[in-house]
Scaffold this motif. Structure first.
Motif, PDB file in Angstrom:
ATOM      1  N   SER A 256       1.041  -1.267   0.037  1.00 16.13           N
ATOM      2  CA  SER A 256      -0.104  -0.054   0.112  1.00 16.13           C
ATOM      3  C   SER A 256       1.009   1.100   0.026  1.00 16.13           C
ATOM      4  CB  SER A 256      -0.936  -0.148   1.226  1.00 16.13           C
ATOM      5  OG  SER A 256      -0.057   0.083   2.388  1.00 16.13           O
ATOM      6  N   ASP A 257       0.205   2.452  -0.269  1.00  9.53           N
ATOM      7  CA  ASP A 257       1.054   3.583  -0.326  1.00  9.53           C
ATOM      8  C   ASP A 257       1.613   3.960   1.051  1.00  9.53           C
ATOM      9  OD1 ASP A 257       0.216   3.935  -2.826  1.00  9.53           O
ATOM     10  OD2 ASP A 257      -1.251   5.451  -2.583  1.00  9.53           O
ATOM     11  N   LEU A 258       0.863   3.592   2.150  1.00  8.13           N
ATOM     12  CA  LEU A 258       1.367   3.853   3.593  1.00  8.13           C
ATOM     13  C   LEU A 258       2.409   2.988   3.807  1.00  8.13           C
ATOM     14  CD1 LEU A 258      -0.717   4.230   6.862  1.00  8.13           C
ATOM     15  CD2 LEU A 258       0.893   2.507   6.603  1.00  8.13           C
ATOM     16  N   GLU A 259       2.552   1.461   3.457  1.00 10.57           N
ATOM     17  CA  GLU A 259       3.516   0.630   3.542  1.00 10.57           C
ATOM     18  C   GLU A 259       4.785   1.180   2.646  1.00 10.57           C
ATOM     19  OE1 GLU A 259       1.240  -3.272   4.623  1.00 10.57           O
ATOM     20  OE2 GLU A 259       1.548  -2.753   2.318  1.00 10.57           O
ATOM     21  N   TYR A 260       4.479   1.788   1.803  1.00 12.95           N
ATOM     22  CA  TYR A 260       5.927   1.925   0.712  1.00 12.95           C
ATOM     23  C   TYR A 260       6.505   3.242   1.182  1.00 12.95           C
ATOM     24  CZ  TYR A 260       8.413   3.431  -3.457  1.00 12.95           C
ATOM     25  OH  TYR A 260       9.344   3.670  -4.378  1.00 12.95           O
ATOM     26  N   VAL A 261       5.704   4.154   1.782  1.00 17.37           N
ATOM     27  CA  VAL A 261       6.442   5.339   2.389  1.00 17.37           C
ATOM     28  C   VAL A 261       7.127   4.732   3.778  1.00 17.37           C
ATOM     29  CG1 VAL A 261       5.907   7.471   3.927  1.00 17.37           C
ATOM     30  CG2 VAL A 261       4.614   6.923   1.706  1.00 17.37           C
ATOM     31  N   ALA A 262       6.899   3.784   4.311  1.00 18.96           N
ATOM     32  CA  ALA A 262       7.727   3.434   5.615  1.00 18.96           C
ATOM     33  C   ALA A 262       8.764   2.597   4.990  1.00 18.96           C
ATOM     34  CB  ALA A 262       6.640   2.314   6.342  1.00 18.96           C
ATOM     35  N   LEU A 263       8.663   1.803   4.020  1.00 20.81           N
ATOM     36  CA  LEU A 263       9.816   1.057   3.295  1.00 20.81           C
ATOM     37  C   LEU A 263      10.875   2.479   2.974  1.00 20.81           C
ATOM     38  CD1 LEU A 263      10.902  -1.492   2.398  1.00 20.81           C
ATOM     39  CD2 LEU A 263       9.851  -0.828   0.216  1.00 20.81           C
TER      40      LEU A 263
ATOM     41  N   SER B 216      20.027   9.411  17.412  1.00 18.15           N
ATOM     42  CA  SER B 216      19.340  10.242  16.067  1.00 18.15           C
ATOM     43  C   SER B 216      18.490   9.173  15.166  1.00 18.15           C
ATOM     44  CB  SER B 216      20.496  10.587  15.159  1.00 18.15           C
ATOM     45  OG  SER B 216      21.194   9.357  14.516  1.00 18.15           O
ATOM     46  N   GLY B 217      17.950   8.161  15.823  1.00 21.65           N
ATOM     47  CA  GLY B 217      17.126   7.190  14.951  1.00 21.65           C
ATOM     48  C   GLY B 217      15.674   7.265  15.190  1.00 21.65           C
ATOM     49  N   GLU B 218      15.015   6.518  14.483  1.00 27.79           N
ATOM     50  CA  GLU B 218      13.617   6.775  14.202  1.00 27.79           C
ATOM     51  C   GLU B 218      12.815   5.295  14.181  1.00 27.79           C
ATOM     52  OE1 GLU B 218      11.190   9.309  10.894  1.00 27.79           O
ATOM     53  OE2 GLU B 218      12.781   8.338  10.314  1.00 27.79           O
ATOM     54  N   ILE B 219      11.756   5.450  14.993  1.00 28.73           N
ATOM     55  CA  ILE B 219      10.665   4.194  15.110  1.00 28.73           C
ATOM     56  C   ILE B 219       9.692   4.424  14.140  1.00 28.73           C
ATOM     57  CG2 ILE B 219       9.084   2.974  16.457  1.00 28.73           C
ATOM     58  CD1 ILE B 219      10.830   3.881  18.930  1.00 28.73           C
ATOM     59  N   LEU B 220       9.299   3.773  13.196  1.00 31.07           N
ATOM     60  CA  LEU B 220       8.245   3.862  12.256  1.00 31.07           C
ATOM     61  C   LEU B 220       7.092   2.658  12.582  1.00 31.07           C
ATOM     62  CD1 LEU B 220      10.229   4.233   9.059  1.00 31.07           C
ATOM     63  CD2 LEU B 220       9.150   5.893  10.302  1.00 31.07           C
ATOM     64  N   PHE B 221       5.820   3.196  12.646  1.00 27.34           N
ATOM     65  CA  PHE B 221       4.717   2.117  12.830  1.00 27.34           C
ATOM     66  C   PHE B 221       3.621   2.704  12.388  1.00 27.34           C
ATOM     67  CE2 PHE B 221       4.153   5.379  16.207  1.00 27.34           C
ATOM     68  CZ  PHE B 221       2.712   5.458  16.518  1.00 27.34           C
ATOM     69  N   ASP B 222       2.776   1.804  12.231  1.00 24.93           N
ATOM     70  CA  ASP B 222       1.377   2.100  11.771  1.00 24.93           C
ATOM     71  C   ASP B 222       0.407   1.544  12.572  1.00 24.93           C
ATOM     72  OD1 ASP B 222       1.708  -0.650  11.025  1.00 24.93           O
ATOM     73  OD2 ASP B 222       0.517  -0.515   9.344  1.00 24.93           O
ATOM     74  N   SER B 223      -0.804   2.216  12.929  1.00 28.34           N
ATOM     75  CA  SER B 223      -1.846   1.846  13.763  1.00 28.34           C
ATOM     76  C   SER B 223      -3.098   2.476  12.975  1.00 28.34           C
ATOM     77  CB  SER B 223      -1.744   2.284  15.031  1.00 28.34           C
ATOM     78  OG  SER B 223      -2.686   1.331  15.821  1.00 28.34           O
ATOM     79  N   SER B 224      -4.216   2.342  13.908  1.00 26.46           N
ATOM     80  CA  SER B 224      -5.414   2.839  13.581  1.00 26.46           C
ATOM     81  C   SER B 224      -6.525   3.385  14.642  1.00 26.46           C
ATOM     82  CB  SER B 224      -6.160   2.068  12.367  1.00 26.46           C
ATOM     83  OG  SER B 224      -6.386   0.724  12.887  1.00 26.46           O
ATOM     84  N   ASP B 225      -7.451   4.062  14.241  1.00 24.61           N
ATOM     85  CA  ASP B 225      -8.487   4.454  15.218  1.00 24.61           C
ATOM     86  C   ASP B 225      -9.747   3.590  14.801  1.00 24.61           C
ATOM     87  OD1 ASP B 225     -10.497   5.303  16.971  1.00 24.61           O
ATOM     88  OD2 ASP B 225     -10.010   7.377  16.401  1.00 24.61           O
ATOM     89  N   VAL B 226      -9.965   2.446  15.794  1.00 21.89           N
ATOM     90  CA  VAL B 226     -10.944   1.583  15.529  1.00 21.89           C
ATOM     91  C   VAL B 226     -12.626   2.045  16.170  1.00 21.89           C
ATOM     92  CG1 VAL B 226      -9.557  -0.307  15.135  1.00 21.89           C
ATOM     93  CG2 VAL B 226     -10.391   0.223  17.418  1.00 21.89           C
TER      94      VAL B 226
ATOM     95  N   LEU C   3       0.372   6.109   9.501  1.00 20.18           N
ATOM     96  CA  LEU C   3       1.887   5.943   9.606  1.00 20.18           C
ATOM     97  C   LEU C   3       2.561   6.930  10.498  1.00 20.18           C
ATOM     98  CD1 LEU C   3       4.283   4.325   8.920  1.00 20.18           C
ATOM     99  CD2 LEU C   3       4.907   5.685   6.923  1.00 20.18           C
ATOM    100  N   ALA C   4       3.403   6.640  11.463  1.00 22.43           N
ATOM    101  CA  ALA C   4       3.637   7.685  12.288  1.00 22.43           C
ATOM    102  C   ALA C   4       5.206   7.269  12.440  1.00 22.43           C
ATOM    103  CB  ALA C   4       3.086   7.645  13.741  1.00 22.43           C
ATOM    104  N   SER C   5       5.995   8.451  12.911  1.00 28.10           N
ATOM    105  CA  SER C   5       7.280   8.290  13.312  1.00 28.10           C
ATOM    106  C   SER C   5       7.537   8.801  14.841  1.00 28.10           C
ATOM    107  CB  SER C   5       8.051   9.300  12.228  1.00 28.10           C
ATOM    108  OG  SER C   5       9.497   9.638  12.875  1.00 28.10           O
ATOM    109  N   LEU C   6       8.428   8.055  15.547  1.00 31.25           N
ATOM    110  CA  LEU C   6       8.847   8.589  16.854  1.00 31.25           C
ATOM    111  C   LEU C   6      10.404   8.881  16.976  1.00 31.25           C
ATOM    112  CD1 LEU C   6       7.012   5.743  18.992  1.00 31.25           C
ATOM    113  CD2 LEU C   6       6.400   8.089  18.544  1.00 31.25           C
ATOM    114  N   THR C   7      10.752   9.877  17.552  1.00 35.18           N
ATOM    115  CA  THR C   7      12.116  10.354  17.417  1.00 35.18           C
ATOM    116  C   THR C   7      12.296  10.773  18.832  1.00 35.18           C
ATOM    117  OG1 THR C   7      11.682  12.592  16.480  1.00 35.18           O
ATOM    118  CG2 THR C   7      12.696  11.062  15.058  1.00 35.18           C
TER     119      THR C   7
END
Length: 233
Positions: free
Chosen positions: A47-54, A149-159, A224-228
């Motif tokens: 998906s577009d979201l997964e591709y952005v994460a990649l 200086s790293g980054e955590i990438l994750f996806d989730s959703s509001d159910v 898709l979100a990023s944690l720094t």
């Protein structure tokens, strides 16, 4: 109950049963069918979201809950150093057969290693915290594995949509859901998973010493979100 139903199904698919599917049970009604092909999709099927994460991954990558290695394989093709973790022995066996160089059976809460530039938790990987309360515990653990200086990438959703026809639960966060895998006649153990709405995730991340940035949302209400890390976190 059968342990590692996930791994059994992935191994069956890899062995040649291309029609194999999972059924995912939850407390809301009938089981949902999930094609096992999803676990093997490459970059072109993402998906577009997964591709952005990649595309956002960089450096040394820790792929948490890597499944059959759909991200790990693609990242290796991009010359990233990848450590792929899953609690399913069958999944890890499949990853190794697919050529993932460093695939390990491991629980992230017990895992120790050097620092990573990117920590990836896709397919709602943040949900492995099981409950909202334990999300902060997971973030504290990930902090020990993340480069400054790293980054955590994750996806989730509001159910919230799951409760259109019924009230939200009063004894736990509405995103905490019970699931179990079924493959053919084999049914696995029930397990908890948590989906976290973005506003709540921002609050938890802030308290844990992270900036939480929204990278994108899609038409299925996934984000898709990023944690720094904040300075001196």
């Amino acid at each position: 109950m059968i342990k590692d139903v996930l791994g059994i199904g992935l191994k069956e698919y890899w062995a040649g049963n291309r029609d194999a599917n999972f059924f995912i049970h939850n407390q809301f009604g009938e089981a949902d069918e999930m094609p096992i092909t999803y676990f093997f999709e490459g970059e072109d099927e993402m998906s577009d979201l997964e591709y952005v994460a990649l595309e956002t991954c960089k450096g040394r990558v820790l792929d948490v809950g890597a499944g059959a290695g759909r991200f790990a394989v693609e990242l290796q093709n991009r010359d990233c150093e990848v450590v792929a973790l899953d609690t399913s022995p069958g999944a890890v066996d499949v990853m190794k057969k697919r050529g993932v160089k460093n695939a390990q059976v491991a629980n992230i809460f017990e895992y120790e290693d050097e620092k990573f530039d990117t920590i990836l938790l896709m397919m709602n990987g943040i949900g492995l915290a099981q409950t909202l309360e334990q999300v902060s515990t997971l973030l504290e653990k990930l902090k020990t594995l993340l480069d400054d200086s790293g980054e955590i990438l994750f996806d989730s959703s509001d159910v919230t949509y799951l409760y259109d026809d019924q009230p939200k639960p009063k004894d736990h966060y509405y995103g905490e859901i019970d699931f179990r895998y079924q493959f053919q006649s084999l049914k696995g153990e029930w397990f908890k998973w948590v989906y976290v709405d973005f506003a709540t995730m921002q609050e938890i991340a802030d308290k844990a010493g992270f900036y939480c940035d929204l990278l994108m949302t899609d038409e299925q209400d996934q984000y898709l979100a990023s944690l720094t890390l904040k300075p001196d976190a």
